[in-house]
Motif scaffolding. Sequence first.
Motif, PDB file in Angstrom:
ATOM      1  N   ALA A   1      33.241  41.654  47.975  1.00  0.00           N
ATOM      2  CA  ALA A   1      34.304  42.619  47.686  1.00  0.00           C
ATOM      3  C   ALA A   1      34.989  43.093  48.955  1.00  0.00           C
ATOM      4  O   ALA A   1      36.053  43.692  48.907  1.00  0.00           O
ATOM      5  CB  ALA A   1      33.741  43.811  46.925  1.00  0.00           C
TER       6      ALA A   1
ATOM      7  N   THR B   1      35.811  35.845  46.472  1.00  0.00           N
ATOM      8  CA  THR B   1      36.032  37.050  47.271  1.00  0.00           C
ATOM      9  C   THR B   1      37.430  37.532  46.897  1.00  0.00           C
ATOM     10  O   THR B   1      38.049  37.002  45.977  1.00  0.00           O
ATOM     11  CB  THR B   1      36.012  36.708  48.766  1.00  0.00           C
ATOM     12  OG1 THR B   1      37.065  35.770  49.005  1.00  0.00           O
ATOM     13  CG2 THR B   1      34.679  36.096  49.183  1.00  0.00           C
ATOM     14  N   TYR B   2      37.956  38.507  47.628  1.00  0.00           N
ATOM     15  CA  TYR B   2      39.379  38.798  47.487  1.00  0.00           C
ATOM     16  C   TYR B   2      40.157  37.708  48.199  1.00  0.00           C
ATOM     17  O   TYR B   2      39.681  37.146  49.201  1.00  0.00           O
ATOM     18  CB  TYR B   2      39.703  40.179  48.057  1.00  0.00           C
ATOM     19  CG  TYR B   2      39.380  41.297  47.072  1.00  0.00           C
ATOM     20  CD1 TYR B   2      40.328  41.713  46.141  1.00  0.00           C
ATOM     21  CD2 TYR B   2      38.128  41.899  47.056  1.00  0.00           C
ATOM     22  CE1 TYR B   2      40.037  42.712  45.224  1.00  0.00           C
ATOM     23  CE2 TYR B   2      37.827  42.898  46.140  1.00  0.00           C
ATOM     24  CZ  TYR B   2      38.793  43.308  45.222  1.00  0.00           C
ATOM     25  OH  TYR B   2      38.514  44.281  44.317  1.00  0.00           O
TER      26      TYR B   2
ATOM     27  N   GLY C   1      37.668  45.710  48.441  1.00  0.00           N
ATOM     28  CA  GLY C   1      36.649  46.750  48.635  1.00  0.00           C
ATOM     29  C   GLY C   1      36.121  47.245  47.298  1.00  0.00           C
ATOM     30  O   GLY C   1      35.005  47.747  47.222  1.00  0.00           O
ATOM     31  N   GLN C   2      36.922  47.080  46.243  1.00  0.00           N
ATOM     32  CA  GLN C   2      36.451  47.470  44.914  1.00  0.00           C
ATOM     33  C   GLN C   2      35.515  46.370  44.406  1.00  0.00           C
ATOM     34  O   GLN C   2      35.971  45.250  44.117  1.00  0.00           O
ATOM     35  CB  GLN C   2      37.619  47.674  43.948  1.00  0.00           C
ATOM     36  CG  GLN C   2      38.425  48.940  44.244  1.00  0.00           C
ATOM     37  CD  GLN C   2      39.340  49.313  43.108  1.00  0.00           C
ATOM     38  OE1 GLN C   2      40.420  48.755  42.971  1.00  0.00           O
ATOM     39  NE2 GLN C   2      38.924  50.264  42.282  1.00  0.00           N
ATOM     40  N   ALA C   3      34.235  46.715  44.297  1.00  0.00           N
ATOM     41  CA  ALA C   3      33.250  45.708  43.911  1.00  0.00           C
ATOM     42  C   ALA C   3      33.547  45.212  42.512  1.00  0.00           C
ATOM     43  O   ALA C   3      33.808  45.999  41.599  1.00  0.00           O
ATOM     44  CB  ALA C   3      31.851  46.311  43.972  1.00  0.00           C
ATOM     45  N   GLY C   4      33.537  43.903  42.349  1.00  0.00           N
ATOM     46  CA  GLY C   4      33.767  43.319  41.031  1.00  0.00           C
ATOM     47  C   GLY C   4      35.233  43.048  40.742  1.00  0.00           C
ATOM     48  O   GLY C   4      35.564  42.475  39.708  1.00  0.00           O
ATOM     49  N   GLY C   5      36.118  43.443  41.653  1.00  0.00           N
ATOM     50  CA  GLY C   5      37.556  43.214  41.420  1.00  0.00           C
ATOM     51  C   GLY C   5      38.065  41.960  42.090  1.00  0.00           C
ATOM     52  O   GLY C   5      39.270  41.708  42.113  1.00  0.00           O
ATOM     53  N   GLN C   6      37.166  41.144  42.637  1.00  0.00           N
ATOM     54  CA  GLN C   6      37.591  39.981  43.411  1.00  0.00           C
ATOM     55  C   GLN C   6      38.506  39.070  42.592  1.00  0.00           C
ATOM     56  O   GLN C   6      38.195  38.744  41.452  1.00  0.00           O
ATOM     57  CB  GLN C   6      36.379  39.152  43.879  1.00  0.00           C
ATOM     58  CG  GLN C   6      35.498  39.840  44.886  1.00  0.00           C
ATOM     59  CD  GLN C   6      34.335  40.551  44.242  1.00  0.00           C
ATOM     60  OE1 GLN C   6      34.532  41.541  43.538  1.00  0.00           O
ATOM     61  NE2 GLN C   6      33.133  40.059  44.465  1.00  0.00           N
TER      62      GLN C   6
END
Lengths: 317, 629
Positions: free
Chosen positions: A54, A74-75, B456-461
């Motif tokens: 994340a 990942t992002y 940075g928002q976990a699970g928002g990848q």
Amino acid sequence: MYGLKSDLVCDLPSKHFSVEDYSKGVARWCPGCGDHAVLNNTQKLLKEKQLDPAKTVFVSGIGCSSRFPHYMDTYGFHGLHGRAFPVACGVKFRRPDLDVFVITGDGDCCSIGAGAWIHAIRYNMNMTVMLLNNEIYGLTKKQISPTSRIGTVSNTTPEGSIIPPINPIQTTLGVSNASFVAQTADWNPAHMYETIKAGFEHKGFSFIHVIQRCPIFQLSLGKELATNKDVMHYMEHEDGITVSEDIAKTFKHKLSHDPTDLSAARKLAMDTDKVFMGLFYRDENAPRYDEYGASNLGYTIEQKEAVLDAEFDKHAI
Amino acid sequence: MVDSVEVKEMPPEQNSKAVVIGEHIVEIVSDSGEGAQKCGQSFAAISAKMGNGVWTVEIIPAEIQPPARSRAGASGIRIRIGSKKITNTGNEADLVVALNEQVPYGRIDQKAYHEGTIMLIENKWRTDDSEYIRNQYSDALVDFKNRGYKVLEIPMEEECLKIVKNARKGKNMWVLGMLVFIYSRSIEKGEAQIRNIFRKKSDAIINSNIQLFHSGYDWAQENLDFQFDIPVIESDEELVVMSGNEALAMGVLASGMEVCSMYPITPATSASHLLAEIFSKSGGLIHQAEDEIAAIGFAIGASYAGKTAVTITSGPGIALKTEFLGLATMAEIPLVVIDVQRGGPSTGLPTKVEQGDLLAVLYGQPGAVPKIILAAATIEECFHFVILARKLAEAFRTPVYVLSDTNLATGQQPFPRPKIKKDWFAPPIDQSPWKEDVKPYQWDEKTGLSKRPIPGQAGGQHTVTGLAHNRNSQVSYIPEENQESSELRSRKFASFQKTLNPPIINGKEKGDLLIVGWGSTLGAIEEAVGLAQKEGIQVSSIHLRFMSPFQPGLDDIFKNFKQVMTIEINYSDNKDNPQFTSSSRRYSQLAWVLRARTLVDVDCYSNVEGQPLSPNRILGVIKNKLGIK
Ligand SMILES: Cc1ncc(C[n+]2csc(CCOP(=O)(O)OP(=O)(O)O)c2C)c(N)n1
Ligand SMILES: [Mg+2]
């Protein structure tokens, strides 16, 4: 006990990430494409470093290679052709907590994105950059790239190209404030892994030039590079990039190069008959623009109000 | 409005018997670098601080140091002061201070003066060493008199040299003193203003400027046989005065945005100058990128990774940003884009006003790129619209454009001091875990809206992409999916329009003619429409603030007028020229859009002379349109 290996028992972080936690979907590059090796090694590194998916961002431009972020869980930011650097710099500017990676192709970086590339080197923001150089435009189907060597036959140069190529290492080393310049190749995964790792560990703009094969449009070139033992030269130094002895042994040619010696690095880069593997140059003290970006984070609304109010006072009648 | 000024009939005891006037337009013109703008801005600030209505506009040559004593080099400032609120730069100037006799020609070319305009001219050229200059000077004076100007030769240099060695430095403060006398301004406020502008300089410099100021004042008192007074509006309201670019900069600060990524370009740059001064103390930073493409890319990256960012530019920069603007819409990344318009196309008229970017921002990107465009009509709106833009960008997950122009950018106007609100400022970046079952583009079927996951928002990848994509942000080549996602992206703007009110009509709801304007022409259009209404002409006006989507209700408003026309500062073919036929005529930019939108035969008046439109000019257009002599 329970059949577990002993090294798994100790000191587990709250969540342990496996390689699968970093991968998404099936990479749709051609079989034999060098991009696969970079993807695998990168995922391996993320696991080794236990990066939080994340808090990891992969930024790319456009090209076969720039599809990379789609295969990372990942992002990711798959943006515009040639514009990965400005986006990545913007991402990093106010987010020191994010690990930023840039994936770019030879057309993406050295042609349409050349301006942004030069400036990104100079900004020296903490990010790991991988230039996946197959010396050809892959996605648009075989046009020469600025890194194609003289004589390259392509769909836009049927009689062979005539202008000498840009040398990405030489160019990067020529830009002021360059802080990490290394080279590796897709057919030497162990060396590539160590190179990416060293790049990641460097605090600054880590430029990694990955020489890689395009089995569809640059088949013979790739074969020649990967098999001609006289071309590859392994740069050895205690401050350089070190591979295991087994891997080091596979290089027919070795030389010692001190990565703090910029002039020596530039000289090597200009010797285009040879391919030097490893670390050309590293400067831990080059000024970093991301440190400036993170210099005034976290102001409260009250603090902002106060500055605004004072500014209104100055303009008050 | 002031008719001709009767200089000769002024009473001799000037001080007590100043002639009371409702308003005046003053110009100070000089070669570049003589401080005319600083003088004029100080004069305007003093007047605003006394409570007068004020509007200033800078007179800027295109070069930094054009040849001295040339008409192309006219540099300076126009200040319109009145007892009432002033909303535009007005018609011809009533009084001109010229530091040489050539620069007024640059303004005469622009029809800036009228018969009876008082001209106060530096007289040192009469005795210049060069015979050529002496002749130029006397020829010009004869010419000015023939044009009906009231010319007075003023020994500015001579008087300044009594105080300083180099009169070029400080003559502007001498002129300020003279103007403060002529317009019965407060000497104390004048002194305070000088102390303020030179606050970073040494005491010696401050004192010599104050001495020059007094010298100018005293000289005028002893030697001029006229004086004016422009009474002030009594008001308890707290006011602030600033330029449109300063208002934009303060709007950025007030919006809570923390990154302004830009590349220098006239006339947008000065917004970043003020912002640079105040931003770092308040948790924000300016990034001067290597070009406009990188500037917007950097802003998009910063927006994507955190708080919405802003990029500030002008026409040529907008052209370069095109591809990224499309990406921001496609990937639904909030972004504020400020365009301080200048004359185009190409490098055009960098320092002059034009409203020429509307169609470029509206339609400039390939493919379907719906968006929100706000157009500030006043300096006050420059401030508030940036705050609004940041909020809309986040609520609608889209780039929002704020259009300003040279007129607003360099003009100065007082407005009520905004009462700071906490909710103007962007909240901290959301870093809470992303809800597992929510997709990165969980488009609401009705509104098209969705919430964005921030790194940075976990699970928002997910990976944002400019390629066609589905709700999971996965690249999609499925025909129906591209059709659907395009429609959902468009739906957001239909939803947004439902929150808007119809534009307010200035005047009656029915009539012979409706004028439609946008941007900085508001004051001039309303002043002209007011004058026309007083003459009994059935004309009203509306002024659009939302250029995309338009405010609702335009069709209903248009129906009640026999004719509708836009008045704009951009190019259109003159329909009186037989070369242009009804099938070839190119309309001004807003007119094109309104014609398409409403199917009403909207006419237009526009020009690209690079000047603010004066109320008289607009009045003439109205009368011409209605066949009134
Ligand atoms: C503005 C713009 N111009 C051109 C293209 C077309 N285009 C897409 S990828 C590419 C070249 C890719 O070559 P390279 O960067 O070497 O990446 P590779 O495919 O070889 O990995 C081009 C020209 C585009 N997408 N956008
Ligand atoms: Mg390539």
